[in-house]
Write a protein that holds these residues in place. Structure first.
Motif, PDB file in Angstrom:
ATOM      1  N   LEU A  16       0.826  -1.198   0.000  1.00 54.10           N
ATOM      2  CA  LEU A  16       0.000   0.000   0.000  1.00 54.10           C
ATOM      3  C   LEU A  16       0.867   1.258   0.000  1.00 54.10           C
ATOM      4  O   LEU A  16       0.597   2.216  -0.747  1.00 54.10           O
ATOM      5  N   ALA A  17       1.911   1.261   0.830  1.00 58.79           N
ATOM      6  CA  ALA A  17       2.814   2.411   0.881  1.00 58.79           C
ATOM      7  C   ALA A  17       3.547   2.590  -0.449  1.00 58.79           C
ATOM      8  O   ALA A  17       3.808   3.720  -0.886  1.00 58.79           O
ATOM      9  N   HIS A  18       3.875   1.471  -1.109  1.00 59.75           N
ATOM     10  CA  HIS A  18       4.546   1.541  -2.410  1.00 59.75           C
ATOM     11  C   HIS A  18       3.635   2.192  -3.442  1.00 59.75           C
ATOM     12  O   HIS A  18       4.074   3.044  -4.230  1.00 59.75           O
ATOM     13  N   THR A  19       2.353   1.820  -3.445  1.00 57.75           N
ATOM     14  CA  THR A  19       1.407   2.350  -4.420  1.00 57.75           C
ATOM     15  C   THR A  19       1.104   3.819  -4.155  1.00 57.75           C
ATOM     16  O   THR A  19       1.093   4.638  -5.084  1.00 57.75           O
ATOM     17  N   LEU A  20       0.842   4.158  -2.894  1.00 56.94           N
ATOM     18  CA  LEU A  20       0.408   5.511  -2.578  1.00 56.94           C
ATOM     19  C   LEU A  20       1.562   6.500  -2.436  1.00 56.94           C
ATOM     20  O   LEU A  20       1.450   7.653  -2.845  1.00 56.94           O
ATOM     21  N   LEU A  21       2.661   6.047  -1.844  1.00 55.74           N
ATOM     22  CA  LEU A  21       3.743   6.963  -1.489  1.00 55.74           C
ATOM     23  C   LEU A  21       5.040   6.691  -2.231  1.00 55.74           C
ATOM     24  O   LEU A  21       6.028   7.411  -2.041  1.00 55.74           O
ATOM     25  N   GLY A  22       5.050   5.651  -3.074  1.00 53.94           N
ATOM     26  CA  GLY A  22       6.288   5.314  -3.762  1.00 53.94           C
ATOM     27  C   GLY A  22       7.312   4.674  -2.856  1.00 53.94           C
ATOM     28  O   GLY A  22       8.517   4.714  -3.136  1.00 53.94           O
ATOM     29  N   TYR A  23       6.863   4.062  -1.756  1.00 51.44           N
ATOM     30  CA  TYR A  23       7.784   3.458  -0.791  1.00 51.44           C
ATOM     31  C   TYR A  23       8.626   2.376  -1.442  1.00 51.44           C
ATOM     32  O   TYR A  23       8.133   1.533  -2.195  1.00 51.44           O
ATOM     33  N   ASP A  24       9.903   2.421  -1.143  1.00 47.69           N
ATOM     34  CA  ASP A  24      10.843   1.383  -1.584  1.00 47.69           C
ATOM     35  C   ASP A  24      11.714   1.078  -0.378  1.00 47.69           C
ATOM     36  O   ASP A  24      12.326   1.984   0.201  1.00 47.69           O
ATOM     37  N   SER A  25      11.758  -0.196   0.028  1.00 45.87           N
ATOM     38  CA  SER A  25      12.532  -0.548   1.223  1.00 45.87           C
ATOM     39  C   SER A  25      14.023  -0.313   1.022  1.00 45.87           C
ATOM     40  O   SER A  25      14.754  -0.100   1.993  1.00 45.87           O
ATOM     41  N   ALA A  26      14.467  -0.337  -0.238  1.00 45.15           N
ATOM     42  CA  ALA A  26      15.884  -0.079  -0.521  1.00 45.15           C
ATOM     43  C   ALA A  26      15.985   0.858  -1.723  1.00 45.15           C
ATOM     44  O   ALA A  26      16.365   0.455  -2.824  1.00 45.15           O
TER      45      ALA A  26
END
Length: 286
Positions: free
Chosen positions: A232-242
């Motif tokens: 969800l964070a990846h889709t909404l905020l562009g979150y990338d763990s690395a």
């Protein structure tokens, strides 16, 4: 699902607001016979928007894996550019858009042509429709939702936007329109920042961007990209763990710059007739 809902709610309300202003003005001026051409223009714009969306989806599906990544990356960056411009334009024009639309309606009515009214509605709606299509296609590429869930969120957003638009048409003064566009504009900028980060990574993976720099950290142990919250964070905020340094710099530069530009842009107020005295040219005539 949340991504598509937020997008279609915001963009759908822009469309609904345009249609509500036009229909409301026609009703007040006794020109209800023009409702049909307006809805025809709206319907034609919807068909073109769906066709563009389908073409983008088919183009992505039929491409090779590397070409898909490149196509998705370009689509994301294009969506970021278009949406940023439209968010800033909408804030600047929000106070005068009603007067501009009514002026165009008057012109179409004076011409007495049904096609002029169809063209007015089409041109006013198609811009928002294509913008929505780009944002949804770009978001779907990064979303972990199923196609049904993503589509369901989009339909729900359009439904709520339609209800709000009907409220505007009925003359409701309880809808905080200016506040809605202020909050939703910032939300769109946040979503666009995520698309920018994801788009750069897609272009890097397709080899169109050779390098984005080193990866300064890895938070996968704390918030995995495969978890529900991580997706969800990846889709909404562009979150990338690395993330790479290129993504980090681009994300924060765009996010802070976009919010600053949105905050500082001045609203264009409706034009007022000049109150300065006019020169008396007749006095100099013989």
């Amino acid at each position: 699902m949340l991504f598509s809902f937020l997008v279609t709610l915001r963009e759908g309300f822009e469309i609904a607001l345009i249609v509500a202003i036009v229909l409301g003005y026609l009703a007040r001026t006794g020109n209800r016979q023009a409702f049909g051409p307006v809805w025809a223009g709206v319907g034609f714009a919807a068909v073109v928007t769906v066709a563009v969306s389908a073409a983008l989806v088919v183009g992505i599906a039929e491409a090779s894996p590397s070409a898909q990544e490149a196509f998705e990356g370009v689509t994301m960056l294009l969506a970021v550019g278009v949406l940023t411009w439209m968010v800033l334009w909408m804030k600047r024009q929000a106070a005068s858009i009603g007067g501009d639309l009514r002026a165009h309606v008057d012109v179409a009515l004076r011409r007495g042509s049904l096609w002029a009214m169809v063209g007015l509605a089409f041109s006013a709606v198609i811009r928002e429709g294509i913008e929505t299509a780009l944002f949804l296609v770009a978001g779907a590429s990064a979303s972990a939702d199923s196609g049904v869930a993503f589509l369901g969120g989009g339909v729900a957003g359009f439904a709520v936007a339609a209800v709000l638009g009907y409220g505007v048409y009925r003359g409701s003064h309880l809808l905080p329109i200016r506040q809605f566009f202020t909050v939703s504009g910032i939300v769109v900028i946040v979503l666009a920042a995520g698309l920018l980060s994801n788009g750069l990574m897609e272009l890097h993976e397709s080899a169109l961007i050779p390098t984005l720099g080193e990866r300064p950290w890895d938070t996968d142990a704390y918030l995995s990209m495969t978890s529900t919250l991580g997706r969800l964070a990846h889709t909404l905020l562009g979150y990338d763990s690395a993330p790479t340094w290129g993504q980090v710099v681009a994300y924060w530069t765009y996010l802070l710059g976009g919010i600053a530009a949105f905050t500082l842009v001045r609203v264009r107020l409706p034009g007022r007739a000049s109150t300065r005295p006019q020169a008396n040219t007749a006095a100099g005539r013989s």
